[in-house]
Motif scaffolding. Structure first.
Motif, PDB file in Angstrom:
ATOM      1  N   UNK A  36       0.840  -1.200   0.000  1.00  0.00           N
ATOM      2  CA  UNK A  36       0.000   0.000   0.000  1.00  0.00           C
ATOM      3  C   UNK A  36       0.876   1.251   0.000  1.00  0.00           C
ATOM      4  N   UNK A  37       1.888   1.243   0.832  1.00  0.00           N
ATOM      5  CA  UNK A  37       2.796   2.385   0.938  1.00  0.00           C
ATOM      6  C   UNK A  37       3.487   2.663  -0.402  1.00  0.00           C
ATOM      7  N   UNK A  38       3.778   1.632  -1.151  1.00  0.00           N
ATOM      8  CA  UNK A  38       4.433   1.774  -2.448  1.00  0.00           C
ATOM      9  C   UNK A  38       3.441   2.051  -3.582  1.00  0.00           C
ATOM     10  N   UNK A  39       2.153   2.101  -3.249  1.00  0.00           N
ATOM     11  CA  UNK A  39       1.140   2.388  -4.256  1.00  0.00           C
ATOM     12  C   UNK A  39       0.766   1.193  -5.110  1.00  0.00           C
ATOM     13  N   UNK A  40       1.115  -0.002  -4.680  1.00  0.00           N
ATOM     14  CA  UNK A  40       0.819  -1.205  -5.454  1.00  0.00           C
ATOM     15  C   UNK A  40      -0.515  -1.835  -5.082  1.00  0.00           C
ATOM     16  N   UNK A  68      -2.725   7.408   5.170  1.00  0.00           N
ATOM     17  CA  UNK A  68      -3.842   6.802   4.449  1.00  0.00           C
ATOM     18  C   UNK A  68      -4.141   7.629   3.203  1.00  0.00           C
ATOM     19  N   UNK A  69      -3.953   8.925   3.309  1.00  0.00           N
ATOM     20  CA  UNK A  69      -4.197   9.818   2.182  1.00  0.00           C
ATOM     21  C   UNK A  69      -2.860  10.371   1.716  1.00  0.00           C
ATOM     22  N   UNK A  70      -2.482  10.023   0.516  1.00  0.00           N
ATOM     23  CA  UNK A  70      -1.266  10.564  -0.093  1.00  0.00           C
ATOM     24  C   UNK A  70      -1.698  11.627  -1.086  1.00  0.00           C
ATOM     25  N   UNK A  71      -1.609  12.855  -0.663  1.00  0.00           N
ATOM     26  CA  UNK A  71      -2.070  13.961  -1.477  1.00  0.00           C
ATOM     27  C   UNK A  71      -0.875  14.797  -1.877  1.00  0.00           C
ATOM     28  N   UNK A  72      -0.651  14.928  -3.147  1.00  0.00           N
ATOM     29  CA  UNK A  72       0.454  15.707  -3.679  1.00  0.00           C
ATOM     30  C   UNK A  72       0.271  17.175  -3.272  1.00  0.00           C
ATOM     31  N   UNK A  73       1.258  17.794  -2.645  1.00  0.00           N
ATOM     32  CA  UNK A  73       1.130  19.196  -2.219  1.00  0.00           C
ATOM     33  C   UNK A  73       0.747  20.131  -3.368  1.00  0.00           C
ATOM     34  N   UNK A  74       1.208  19.843  -4.568  1.00  0.00           N
ATOM     35  CA  UNK A  74       0.852  20.684  -5.716  1.00  0.00           C
ATOM     36  C   UNK A  74      -0.634  20.561  -6.041  1.00  0.00           C
ATOM     37  N   UNK A  75      -1.179  19.356  -5.907  1.00  0.00           N
ATOM     38  CA  UNK A  75      -2.614  19.175  -6.124  1.00  0.00           C
ATOM     39  C   UNK A  75      -3.411  19.935  -5.072  1.00  0.00           C
ATOM     40  N   UNK A  76      -2.940  19.894  -3.835  1.00  0.00           N
ATOM     41  CA  UNK A  76      -3.615  20.615  -2.760  1.00  0.00           C
ATOM     42  C   UNK A  76      -3.593  22.113  -3.034  1.00  0.00           C
ATOM     43  N   UNK A  77      -2.446  22.644  -3.406  1.00  0.00           N
ATOM     44  CA  UNK A  77      -2.340  24.075  -3.719  1.00  0.00           C
ATOM     45  C   UNK A  77      -3.294  24.452  -4.849  1.00  0.00           C
ATOM     46  N   UNK A  78      -3.367  23.609  -5.868  1.00  0.00           N
ATOM     47  CA  UNK A  78      -4.243  23.873  -7.007  1.00  0.00           C
ATOM     48  C   UNK A  78      -5.712  23.875  -6.560  1.00  0.00           C
TER      49      UNK A  78
END
Length: 84
Positions: A36-40, A68-78
């Motif tokens: 899960x941590x590796x996104x698989x 549990x939530x991997x949110x890209x900081x750039x996506x959050x800023x957008x």
């Protein structure tokens, strides 16, 4: 359904001091959290692999400090910019 076998020496098995079910459960949880941590694996797939409910899998991730939530900081800023 595919199966896998892992061989343990008698000494290693004795040193684990765990039942077969405990070893299998522990190995499933360790593998699922890493995948899960590796996104698989998704949350649902991780929970299914462990044989536990989604809530218990998210709690397991929390104990291991795996977000549990991997949110890209750039996506959050957008997204925040869209709400401003």
């Amino acid at each position: 359904m595919p199966q896998a076998a892992i061989l343990f020496s008698d000494d290693l098995w004795l040193s684990l001091n765990m039942s077969m079910d405990e070893v299998v459960s522990s190995m499933r949880k360790e593998y699922a959290t890493k995948m899960y941590q590796q996104g698989k694996l998704t949350l649902g797939q991780g929970a299914e692999f462990c044989g536990i409910c989604l809530y218990d899998f998210t709690a397991l991730l929390a104990v291991q400090n795996i977000p549990v939530i991997n949110y890209d900081p750039e996506d959050l800023d957008r997204e925040l910019a869209e709400w401003a």
